[in-house]
Design a protein around this motif. Structure first.
Motif, PDB file in Angstrom:
ATOM      1  N   UNK A  67       0.843  -1.197   0.000  1.00 49.98           N
ATOM      2  CA  UNK A  67       0.000   0.000   0.000  1.00 49.98           C
ATOM      3  C   UNK A  67       0.879   1.248   0.000  1.00 49.98           C
ATOM      4  N   UNK A  68       0.381   2.262  -0.650  1.00 51.45           N
ATOM      5  CA  UNK A  68       1.086   3.537  -0.713  1.00 51.45           C
ATOM      6  C   UNK A  68       1.310   4.067   0.698  1.00 51.45           C
ATOM      7  N   UNK A  69       0.358   3.805   1.566  1.00 52.98           N
ATOM      8  CA  UNK A  69       0.452   4.284   2.949  1.00 52.98           C
ATOM      9  C   UNK A  69       1.658   3.653   3.652  1.00 52.98           C
ATOM     10  N   UNK A  70       1.783   2.324   3.556  1.00 52.27           N
ATOM     11  CA  UNK A  70       2.934   1.646   4.161  1.00 52.27           C
ATOM     12  C   UNK A  70       4.230   2.177   3.561  1.00 52.27           C
ATOM     13  N   UNK A  71       4.241   2.322   2.234  1.00 55.08           N
ATOM     14  CA  UNK A  71       5.441   2.791   1.546  1.00 55.08           C
ATOM     15  C   UNK A  71       5.805   4.201   1.999  1.00 55.08           C
ATOM     16  N   UNK A  72       4.806   5.098   2.028  1.00 56.72           N
ATOM     17  CA  UNK A  72       5.059   6.488   2.395  1.00 56.72           C
ATOM     18  C   UNK A  72       5.492   6.640   3.843  1.00 56.72           C
ATOM     19  N   UNK A  73       5.105   5.688   4.689  1.00 58.54           N
ATOM     20  CA  UNK A  73       5.509   5.754   6.094  1.00 58.54           C
ATOM     21  C   UNK A  73       6.914   5.200   6.296  1.00 58.54           C
ATOM     22  N   UNK A  74       7.552   4.768   5.201  1.00 55.91           N
ATOM     23  CA  UNK A  74       8.929   4.310   5.304  1.00 55.91           C
ATOM     24  C   UNK A  74       9.080   2.874   5.767  1.00 55.91           C
ATOM     25  N   UNK A  75       8.010   2.083   5.652  1.00 61.81           N
ATOM     26  CA  UNK A  75       8.126   0.671   6.012  1.00 61.81           C
ATOM     27  C   UNK A  75       9.190  -0.002   5.142  1.00 61.81           C
ATOM     28  N   UNK A  76       9.939  -0.910   5.756  1.00 66.07           N
ATOM     29  CA  UNK A  76      11.014  -1.588   5.038  1.00 66.07           C
ATOM     30  C   UNK A  76      10.497  -2.914   4.498  1.00 66.07           C
ATOM     31  N   UNK A  77      10.728  -3.141   3.219  1.00 67.80           N
ATOM     32  CA  UNK A  77      10.330  -4.396   2.585  1.00 67.80           C
ATOM     33  C   UNK A  77      11.583  -5.175   2.210  1.00 67.80           C
ATOM     34  N   UNK A  78      11.596  -6.442   2.574  1.00 70.43           N
ATOM     35  CA  UNK A  78      12.779  -7.271   2.379  1.00 70.43           C
ATOM     36  C   UNK A  78      12.435  -8.454   1.495  1.00 70.43           C
ATOM     37  N   UNK A  79      13.323  -8.733   0.545  1.00 71.57           N
ATOM     38  CA  UNK A  79      13.197  -9.932  -0.264  1.00 71.57           C
ATOM     39  C   UNK A  79      14.324 -10.877   0.114  1.00 71.57           C
ATOM     40  N   UNK A  80      13.977 -12.125   0.372  1.00 68.29           N
ATOM     41  CA  UNK A  80      14.981 -13.151   0.660  1.00 68.29           C
ATOM     42  C   UNK A  80      14.947 -14.188  -0.444  1.00 68.29           C
ATOM     43  N   UNK A  81      16.107 -14.517  -0.965  1.00 64.16           N
ATOM     44  CA  UNK A  81      16.204 -15.641  -1.881  1.00 64.16           C
ATOM     45  C   UNK A  81      16.904 -16.767  -1.144  1.00 64.16           C
ATOM     46  N   UNK A  82      16.214 -17.879  -1.019  1.00 59.80           N
ATOM     47  CA  UNK A  82      16.745 -19.022  -0.294  1.00 59.80           C
ATOM     48  C   UNK A  82      17.025 -20.124  -1.306  1.00 59.80           C
ATOM     49  N   UNK A  83      18.248 -20.632  -1.317  1.00 62.50           N
ATOM     50  CA  UNK A  83      18.535 -21.787  -2.143  1.00 62.50           C
ATOM     51  C   UNK A  83      18.444 -23.027  -1.267  1.00 62.50           C
ATOM     52  N   UNK A  84      17.417 -23.817  -1.511  1.00 67.81           N
ATOM     53  CA  UNK A  84      17.145 -24.941  -0.620  1.00 67.81           C
ATOM     54  C   UNK A  84      18.193 -26.044  -0.764  1.00 67.81           C
ATOM     55  N   UNK A  85      18.835 -26.123  -1.928  1.00 67.15           N
ATOM     56  CA  UNK A  85      19.895 -27.128  -2.109  1.00 67.15           C
ATOM     57  C   UNK A  85      21.170 -26.728  -1.375  1.00 67.15           C
TER      58      UNK A  85
END
Length: 101
Positions: A67-85
């Motif tokens: 949401x634009x609201x979360x984004x505008x409030x500076x919420x941090x979004x994290x992407x994790x790439x996990x290699x299961x092997x």
């Protein structure tokens, strides 16, 4: 042998008043899984695209809508790439404050 990843803010085609921001995360590994975190909560991705590379690597692209609201409030979004092997994890974060990575 670390999974590599790229995290991007997708420019919205919609007018800025639409209330959402789109983030894209691309992971590149032999057996990548993508996990998203909004703040400290795990959140589910809207979409995945999986492509096989010639050398056995898999490119996994995932999108999440915030949401634009979360984004505008500076919420941090994290992407994790996990290699299961390989049992390896790579992560990147973005927020309004960091702007472009």
């Amino acid at each position: 042998g670390e999974p590599s990843l790229e995290l991007l803010l997708v420019p919205s085609e919609e007018p800025s008043g639409s209330g959402t921001q789109k983030l894209m995360c691309s992971g590149w590994s032999f057996n990548p899984q993508i996990k998203w975190l909004s703040g400290s909560e795990q959140s589910s991705a809207a979409a995945y695209e999986r492509r096989m590379g010639e050398d056995g690597h898999v490119a996994l692209t995932s999108y999440i809508t915030v949401t634009q609201q979360d984004w505008n409030q500076g919420m941090v979004f994290t992407c994790e790439v996990i290699d299961t092997d390989l049992q390896k994890t790579t992560r990147k974060s973005t927020s309004l404050c960091t702007g472009r990575l």
